[in-house]
Design a protein around this motif. Structure first.
Motif, PDB file in Angstrom:
ATOM      1  N   TRP A 126      18.312 102.103  51.798  1.00 40.91           N
ATOM      2  CA  TRP A 126      17.458 101.678  50.694  1.00 40.91           C
ATOM      3  C   TRP A 126      16.034 102.164  50.917  1.00 40.91           C
ATOM      4  CZ3 TRP A 126      18.338  98.392  54.763  1.00 40.91           C
ATOM      5  CH2 TRP A 126      17.274  97.656  55.256  1.00 40.91           C
ATOM      6  N   ARG A 127      15.345 102.400  49.802  1.00 45.57           N
ATOM      7  CA  ARG A 127      13.932 102.767  49.816  1.00 45.57           C
ATOM      8  C   ARG A 127      13.207 101.870  48.828  1.00 45.57           C
ATOM      9  NH1 ARG A 127      13.581 109.210  48.886  1.00 45.57           N
ATOM     10  NH2 ARG A 127      14.384 108.525  46.867  1.00 45.57           N
ATOM     11  N   ASP A 128      11.994 101.510  49.171  1.00 46.17           N
ATOM     12  CA  ASP A 128      11.214 100.606  48.334  1.00 46.17           C
ATOM     13  C   ASP A 128      10.276 101.387  47.431  1.00 46.17           C
ATOM     14  OD1 ASP A 128      12.389  98.450  49.673  1.00 46.17           O
ATOM     15  OD2 ASP A 128      10.841  98.506  51.226  1.00 46.17           O
ATOM     16  N   ALA A 129      10.209 100.962  46.165  1.00 51.50           N
ATOM     17  CA  ALA A 129       9.254 101.556  45.235  1.00 51.50           C
ATOM     18  C   ALA A 129       7.913 100.848  45.312  1.00 51.50           C
ATOM     19  CB  ALA A 129       9.798 101.498  43.807  1.00 51.50           C
ATOM     20  N   ARG A 130       7.968  99.529  45.548  1.00 55.47           N
ATOM     21  CA  ARG A 130       6.750  98.734  45.682  1.00 55.47           C
ATOM     22  C   ARG A 130       6.929  97.745  46.821  1.00 55.47           C
ATOM     23  NH1 ARG A 130       7.141  98.297  39.958  1.00 55.47           N
ATOM     24  NH2 ARG A 130       7.823  96.140  40.149  1.00 55.47           N
ATOM     25  N   GLY A 131       5.921  97.664  47.676  1.00 58.95           N
ATOM     26  CA  GLY A 131       5.977  96.696  48.755  1.00 58.95           C
ATOM     27  C   GLY A 131       7.067  97.009  49.759  1.00 58.95           C
ATOM     28  N   ASN A 132       7.579  95.975  50.385  1.00 62.90           N
ATOM     29  CA  ASN A 132       8.612  96.081  51.412  1.00 62.90           C
ATOM     30  C   ASN A 132       9.678  95.039  51.105  1.00 62.90           C
ATOM     31  OD1 ASN A 132       9.831  95.060  54.084  1.00 62.90           O
ATOM     32  ND2 ASN A 132       8.889  96.985  54.720  1.00 62.90           N
ATOM     33  N   ALA A 133      10.921  95.493  50.929  1.00 61.15           N
ATOM     34  CA  ALA A 133      11.993  94.589  50.498  1.00 61.15           C
ATOM     35  C   ALA A 133      12.213  93.443  51.479  1.00 61.15           C
ATOM     36  CB  ALA A 133      13.287  95.371  50.306  1.00 61.15           C
ATOM     37  N   LEU A 134      12.152  93.723  52.777  1.00 60.66           N
ATOM     38  CA  LEU A 134      12.398  92.669  53.753  1.00 60.66           C
ATOM     39  C   LEU A 134      11.273  91.639  53.751  1.00 60.66           C
ATOM     40  CD1 LEU A 134      13.837  94.758  56.728  1.00 60.66           C
ATOM     41  CD2 LEU A 134      15.049  93.646  54.846  1.00 60.66           C
ATOM     42  N   ARG A 135      10.044  92.096  53.575  1.00 60.60           N
ATOM     43  CA  ARG A 135       8.932  91.148  53.478  1.00 60.60           C
ATOM     44  C   ARG A 135       9.018  90.341  52.179  1.00 60.60           C
ATOM     45  NH1 ARG A 135       5.793  95.748  55.620  1.00 60.60           N
ATOM     46  NH2 ARG A 135       5.513  95.388  57.857  1.00 60.60           N
ATOM     47  N   SER A 136       9.474  90.983  51.112  1.00 64.29           N
ATOM     48  CA  SER A 136       9.639  90.268  49.846  1.00 64.29           C
ATOM     49  C   SER A 136      10.708  89.187  49.961  1.00 64.29           C
ATOM     50  CB  SER A 136       9.999  91.249  48.723  1.00 64.29           C
ATOM     51  OG  SER A 136       8.944  92.159  48.493  1.00 64.29           O
ATOM     52  N   LEU A 137      11.807  89.495  50.655  1.00 66.06           N
ATOM     53  CA  LEU A 137      12.842  88.490  50.892  1.00 66.06           C
ATOM     54  C   LEU A 137      12.273  87.313  51.673  1.00 66.06           C
ATOM     55  CD1 LEU A 137      16.005  90.583  51.867  1.00 66.06           C
ATOM     56  CD2 LEU A 137      15.816  89.046  49.915  1.00 66.06           C
ATOM     57  N   ALA A 138      11.516  87.613  52.729  1.00 63.82           N
ATOM     58  CA  ALA A 138      10.946  86.553  53.556  1.00 63.82           C
ATOM     59  C   ALA A 138       9.997  85.677  52.760  1.00 63.82           C
ATOM     60  CB  ALA A 138      10.233  87.163  54.756  1.00 63.82           C
ATOM     61  N   ALA A 139       9.192  86.299  51.893  1.00 63.99           N
ATOM     62  CA  ALA A 139       8.241  85.538  51.090  1.00 63.99           C
ATOM     63  C   ALA A 139       8.947  84.613  50.105  1.00 63.99           C
ATOM     64  CB  ALA A 139       7.314  86.497  50.348  1.00 63.99           C
ATOM     65  N   ARG A 140      10.105  85.023  49.618  1.00 58.25           N
ATOM     66  CA  ARG A 140      10.837  84.242  48.612  1.00 58.25           C
ATOM     67  C   ARG A 140      11.754  83.192  49.234  1.00 58.25           C
ATOM     68  NH1 ARG A 140      12.697  81.285  45.587  1.00 58.25           N
ATOM     69  NH2 ARG A 140      13.877  81.632  43.658  1.00 58.25           N
ATOM     70  N   PHE A 141      12.174  83.395  50.474  1.00 54.70           N
ATOM     71  CA  PHE A 141      13.177  82.515  51.060  1.00 54.70           C
ATOM     72  C   PHE A 141      12.637  81.108  51.288  1.00 54.70           C
ATOM     73  CE2 PHE A 141      15.673  80.664  54.514  1.00 54.70           C
ATOM     74  CZ  PHE A 141      16.957  80.842  54.003  1.00 54.70           C
ATOM     75  N   ASP A 142      13.437  80.123  50.871  1.00 55.92           N
ATOM     76  CA  ASP A 142      13.090  78.711  51.025  1.00 55.92           C
ATOM     77  C   ASP A 142      14.261  78.015  51.720  1.00 55.92           C
ATOM     78  OD1 ASP A 142      12.244  76.093  50.863  1.00 55.92           O
ATOM     79  OD2 ASP A 142      12.639  75.902  48.721  1.00 55.92           O
ATOM     80  N   ALA A 143      14.106  77.732  53.000  1.00 52.32           N
ATOM     81  CA  ALA A 143      15.202  77.153  53.776  1.00 52.32           C
ATOM     82  C   ALA A 143      15.634  75.789  53.255  1.00 52.32           C
ATOM     83  CB  ALA A 143      14.801  77.056  55.248  1.00 52.32           C
ATOM     84  N   ALA A 144      14.726  75.090  52.574  1.00 52.35           N
ATOM     85  CA  ALA A 144      15.077  73.761  52.069  1.00 52.35           C
ATOM     86  C   ALA A 144      16.068  73.827  50.919  1.00 52.35           C
ATOM     87  CB  ALA A 144      13.805  73.030  51.635  1.00 52.35           C
ATOM     88  N   SER A 145      16.048  74.912  50.154  1.00 46.26           N
ATOM     89  CA  SER A 145      16.898  74.988  48.964  1.00 46.26           C
ATOM     90  C   SER A 145      17.920  76.115  49.010  1.00 46.26           C
ATOM     91  CB  SER A 145      16.030  75.174  47.710  1.00 46.26           C
ATOM     92  OG  SER A 145      15.287  76.383  47.774  1.00 46.26           O
ATOM     93  N   MET A 146      17.841  77.002  50.000  1.00 48.37           N
ATOM     94  CA  MET A 146      18.702  78.182  50.035  1.00 48.37           C
ATOM     95  C   MET A 146      19.501  78.249  51.339  1.00 48.37           C
ATOM     96  SD  MET A 146      16.007  81.100  48.757  1.00 48.37           S
ATOM     97  CE  MET A 146      15.041  80.894  47.250  1.00 48.37           C
TER      98      MET A 146
END
Length: 256
Positions: A126-146
């Motif tokens: 995979w290649r990212d067009a904007r930002g970094n996919a792994l950092r985006s996943l980390a920013a979105r991840f919520d251990a309380a609900s996911m």
């Protein structure tokens, strides 16, 4: 913003049957696209995002992978050896959970306490067009609900992919399965952040059994705990000859 997990699971134990005869003598993760092995493409992305430790499972021609990984000095590599039996995606991670998760066992249960970890299939690029996919996943991840957050690619924009997609996603990122008669708008890329909670009640370590992650995804969907994040960029399914050829063209400056 959540930090990217420092530990990742890299699934590299597949037989690569769709890539025969290439995989008769070379394990799929060591096949090359644009002059670099699939496994190194994957590890490069992990290192770029700040991952420090990768647990790599091996099965078919695993000693070749073990020797190849000795050349990596930029990330700590731990081998989860499945040479005795192939455990599929779910069983492979369950086998490696003691290596992935920190902390003492939970009382009266087999699951280890621990922080969420990344999991990445080795037969994709995979290649990212904007930002970094792994950092985006980390920013979105919520251990309380996911229990898991999957990186999803629009089905119509997936290079080398010929299937009908995997998931529908609501406005909050919640996932449901596609109807078997219809094409789904999103395909799972093989990249995700996982909470050890996803494996609650599943035998782990040496007691792990062979099963697909889809079994746990279905349970998480029923509980409203499986979520997705749309990938902004290119995703290449290189699990077959056509996908490998298309990825080679794309990475060398051509178009799909």
């Amino acid at each position: 913003m959540n930090a990217v997990p420092k530990t990742a699971m890299v699934l590299a134990a597949g037989l690569g049957t769709r890539l025969r005869p290439l995989t008769e003598t070379t394990p799929k993760p060591l096949l090359t696209v644009a002059g670099r092995s699939l496994l190194d493409h994957c590890l490069d992305r992990l290192v770029d995002a700040g991952v420090q430790r990768a647990v790599v499972n091996i099965h078919w021609l695993g000693e070749q992978i073990r020797r190849h990984l000795q050349n990596r000095q930029d990330i700590d590599i731990v081998i989860s050896d499945e040479s005795d039996r192939l455990l599929e995606t779910g069983g492979g991670i369950a086998r490696a959970l003691p290596l992935l998760c920190n902390g003492p066992p939970l009382c009266n249960g087999p699951l280890l306490c621990g922080e969420p970890f990344l999991s990445v299939n080795s037969d994709l690029i995979w290649r990212d067009a904007r930002g970094n996919a792994l950092r985006s996943l980390a920013a979105r991840f919520d251990a309380a609900s996911m229990d898991a957050l999957l990186l999803l690619q629009p089905t119509t924009g997936a290079t080398g992919y010929e299937g009908m997609g995997d998931f529908l996603m609501d406005q909050m990122g919640g996932l449901t399965r596609r109807d078997s008669r219809c094409t789904a708008p999103f395909v799972y890329t093989g990249v995700q952040i996982v909470s050890p909670r996803l494996f609650d009640g599943v035998p782990q370590g040496e007691k792990a059994e062979a099963f697909s992650l889809n079994r746990l995804y279905d349970r998480a969907i029923e509980q409203g705990r499986l979520f997705g994040l749309r990938h902004e960029g290119d995703w290449m399914d290189v699990g077959n000859h056509a996908g490998m050829a298309q990825a080679e063209v794309l990475l060398n400056g051509g178009r799909r």
